[in-house]
Design a protein around this motif. Sequence first.
Motif, PDB file in Angstrom:
ATOM      1  N   ASP A  91       0.612   3.826  -3.158  1.00 18.09           N
ATOM      2  CA  ASP A  91       0.150   5.362  -3.009  1.00 18.09           C
ATOM      3  C   ASP A  91       0.428   5.678  -1.468  1.00 18.09           C
ATOM      4  O   ASP A  91      -0.236   5.412  -0.596  1.00 18.09           O
ATOM      5  N   LYS A 147       4.902   8.936   7.167  1.00 13.22           N
ATOM      6  CA  LYS A 147       4.450   9.518   5.799  1.00 13.22           C
ATOM      7  C   LYS A 147       5.545  10.849   5.618  1.00 13.22           C
ATOM      8  O   LYS A 147       6.178  10.805   4.715  1.00 13.22           O
ATOM      9  N   GLU A 205       0.277   8.274  -0.061  1.00 15.53           N
ATOM     10  CA  GLU A 205      -0.643   9.574   0.720  1.00 15.53           C
ATOM     11  C   GLU A 205      -1.829   8.791   1.325  1.00 15.53           C
ATOM     12  O   GLU A 205      -2.541   9.285   2.446  1.00 15.53           O
ATOM     13  N   THR A 206      -2.272   7.551   0.472  1.00 18.01           N
ATOM     14  CA  THR A 206      -3.568   6.838   1.259  1.00 18.01           C
ATOM     15  C   THR A 206      -3.149   5.657   2.244  1.00 18.01           C
ATOM     16  O   THR A 206      -3.984   4.763   2.615  1.00 18.01           O
ATOM     17  N   ARG A 262       0.867  -1.054   0.083  1.00 21.50           N
ATOM     18  CA  ARG A 262       0.026   0.002  -0.145  1.00 21.50           C
ATOM     19  C   ARG A 262       0.891   1.455  -0.016  1.00 21.50           C
ATOM     20  O   ARG A 262       0.707   2.281  -0.585  1.00 21.50           O
TER      21      ARG A 262
END
Length: 183
Positions: free
Chosen positions: A87, A98, A89-90, A83
């Motif tokens: 992406d 992050k 950011e998600t 994941r």
Amino acid sequence: MSHITLDTDEPGIRGLFQFRPETAAPLNRLAEVLLRGDSTLTRGERELIAAHVSSLNQCRFCTSSHAAFAAAQLPEGMELVDRVRADLETAPVSAKLKALLRIAAAVQRSGLEVTPDLVRAARAEGATDLEIHDTVLIAAAFCMFNRYVDGLGTWAPDDPAAYAAAAELIVTSGYVSLVDESA
């Protein structure tokens, strides 16, 4: 087939380390300190930084290796690694991680892309100077490792089981054990 003659069928950096063990020793010690030494970041988080940078560099051997090493040390396993790679950011990681992964991605593009804003954002999420330092050094080191592996045209196994077996060794014995084996 690699660009130079290696007297081994070991893939990726492992074959290169057998070719030149005197360079393997300091590189493995660096990996040991950065990825397994004392830190407020978990070993899994640091391996995730290495896998993220390797993925951005499109280094198949290092991405597969460090994704497996991260997955073996993160409770969420390979699903989380995938994941993050798909992406950031998600992905369900902490805001601090992050922010650190964004710094690592900036390093991957150019050290000059690590801006005061990226550092401020990481600090705002609770990142320490040591965590920021180590993130930058992990990212820089993996840019070097990735270019070493791909620049000499090494091969990478297709079977995920090969990386899972290597992960077991790294998790239990670390990178320095690889120095002992290649010496």
